[in-house]
Design a protein around this motif. Structure first.
Motif, short mmCIF file in Angstrom:
data_model
loop_
_atom_site.label_atom_id
_atom_site.label_comp_id
_atom_site.label_asym_id
_atom_site.label_seq_id
_atom_site.Cartn_x
_atom_site.Cartn_y
_atom_site.Cartn_z
N VAL A 1 -98.92 -20.74 3.75
CA VAL A 1 -97.58 -21.20 4.11
C VAL A 1 -96.75 -20.01 4.56
N THR A 2 -96.17 -20.11 5.74
CA THR A 2 -95.28 -19.08 6.26
C THR A 2 -93.97 -19.75 6.68
N TYR A 3 -93.03 -18.97 7.18
CA TYR A 3 -91.79 -19.56 7.67
C TYR A 3 -91.31 -18.85 8.91
N SER A 4 -90.60 -19.57 9.74
CA SER A 4 -90.10 -19.02 10.99
C SER A 4 -88.93 -18.08 10.72
N LYS A 5 -88.95 -16.93 11.37
CA LYS A 5 -87.85 -15.97 11.26
C LYS A 5 -87.06 -15.91 12.56
N LEU A 6 -87.00 -17.07 13.20
CA LEU A 6 -86.36 -17.16 14.51
C LEU A 6 -84.93 -16.62 14.50
N VAL B 1 -91.95 -28.80 9.89
CA VAL B 1 -93.07 -27.87 9.76
C VAL B 1 -93.93 -27.89 11.03
N ARG B 2 -94.60 -26.79 11.27
CA ARG B 2 -95.61 -26.74 12.33
C ARG B 2 -96.96 -26.59 11.67
N ILE B 3 -97.81 -27.59 11.88
CA ILE B 3 -99.13 -27.63 11.26
C ILE B 3 -100.16 -27.02 12.21
N THR B 4 -100.94 -26.08 11.71
CA THR B 4 -102.03 -25.51 12.50
C THR B 4 -103.34 -26.15 12.06
N PHE B 5 -103.95 -26.91 12.98
CA PHE B 5 -105.20 -27.60 12.68
C PHE B 5 -106.40 -26.80 13.17
N LYS C 1 -93.82 -24.26 -2.77
CA LYS C 1 -94.30 -24.70 -4.08
C LYS C 1 -94.82 -26.14 -4.01
N GLU C 2 -94.06 -27.01 -3.34
CA GLU C 2 -94.46 -28.41 -3.22
C GLU C 2 -95.76 -28.56 -2.43
N LEU C 3 -95.87 -27.80 -1.35
CA LEU C 3 -97.06 -27.91 -0.49
C LEU C 3 -98.31 -27.38 -1.20
N LYS C 4 -98.17 -26.27 -1.90
CA LYS C 4 -99.32 -25.67 -2.56
C LYS C 4 -99.77 -26.46 -3.78
N GLU D 1 -102.67 -23.27 8.64
CA GLU D 1 -101.36 -22.69 8.33
C GLU D 1 -100.30 -23.78 8.42
N VAL D 2 -99.30 -23.67 7.58
CA VAL D 2 -98.10 -24.48 7.71
C VAL D 2 -96.92 -23.52 7.86
#
Length: 283
Positions: free
Chosen positions: A265-270, A110-114, A254-257, A222-223
């Motif tokens: 929570v988002t996800y990479s669409k790389l 994950v990439r955490i945005t602080f 679901k686990e994070l929330k 954001e995660v």
């Protein structure tokens, strides 16, 4: 070509946080990003702690060059250091960052945005209570390995920059921010916890409790979940790549929330945000 190499080591106290020191004119944005394994992030939430590690655990042996150096010539006593490595770049070189922290074929990073202000408030409070100092520096990628090796030569033009007569913590930590040019894609920022009283401490991790603040959507803005690596051509899942990715993402979200209400929570669409071009249209 403009010579971007450091001319003078500087350090100034943060205007809002008395235990936070900014090295070499670093300017902090309102966001910092950290890539880490999903397991480690979940454990950090459950234990309500931030993890700082000793430089001894860094992978690149070149980075230990000055960590293991004897500075007694300058009558300087090295403090005990723990560090958290972050970046201020949100989008550039994501692919390389994901690969460093992720295993194959799973969304396990994950990439955490602080929120920077909230993070510094936590760090400053910890430093006040535990009588430590926080130093933040941008990693310096302007030197080749040969140039880094030659910095200790008294005849070198940069010797007095890094090793002045009044050598201090800010010079030591600037040396600890030197990294070879091939790693410049990381755009790394290092947050050091410095403690002169812990020099003989052999612990390699510092688990910083944040009991008075808690992980929340105010601290974690954001995660982003790592992309699912593309499957090999002979893997039956290849044609349903997007469905597999969304399935994994939904489980993780679901686990994070469950742990942080209201978390974004988002996800990479790389690898999934790619459209096929069947035919080039006529002019």
């Amino acid at each position: 070509m403009v010579n971007s190499k450091i001319k003078q080591v500087t350090c100034e106290k943060h205007k809002d946080f008395d235990r936070v020191h900014l090295l070499n004119g670093i300017k902090l944005n309102n966001r910092l990003y950290k890539y880490m394994s999903l397991d480690r992030f979940i454990k950090s939430i459950d234990e309500n702690e931030l993890v700082f590690v000793s430089p001894e655990l860094w992978n690149d042996p070149c980075e230990l060059k000055f960590y293991e150096t004897d500075f007694s010539y300058f009558k300087f006593k090295k403090p005990k250091l723990f560090c958290m490595c972050m970046t201020n770049e949100k989008n550039e070189n994501q692919a390389a960052a994901w690969k460093m922290y992720s295993n194959s074929f799973t969304c396990d990073c994950v990439r955490i945005t602080f929120d920077v202000n909230k993070l510094l408030k936590i760090l400053n409070s910890y430093a006040q209570i535990s009588d430590k100092e926080i130093y933040i520096g941008k990693v310096i990628y302007d030197y080749s390995i040969d140039e880094i090796n030659e910095i200790v030569n008294v005849e070198n033009e940069y010797y007095k920059v890094f090793f002045p007569e009044h050598f201090s913590t800010q010079h030591y930590l600037t040396l600890m921010c030197l990294k070879r040019k091939p790693f410049a894609f990381e755009n790394e920022i290092r947050i050091f916890i410095s403690d002169s009283k812990l020099e003989k401490n052999k612990e390699k991790k510092l688990l910083l409790p944040i009991n008075d603040f808690k992980f929340s959507e105010k601290l974690i803005k954001e995660v982003k979940i790592s992309p699912l690596s593309p499957f090999p051509n002979n893997d039956f899942r290849k044609k349903n790549y997007k469905e597999w990715q969304i399935y994994e993402v939904n489980l993780i979200e679901k686990e994070l929330k469950k742990r942080i209400k209201g978390l974004n929570v988002t996800y990479s669409k790389l690898y999934s945000d790619v459209k096929k071009i069947e035919r080039v249209p006529e002019d």
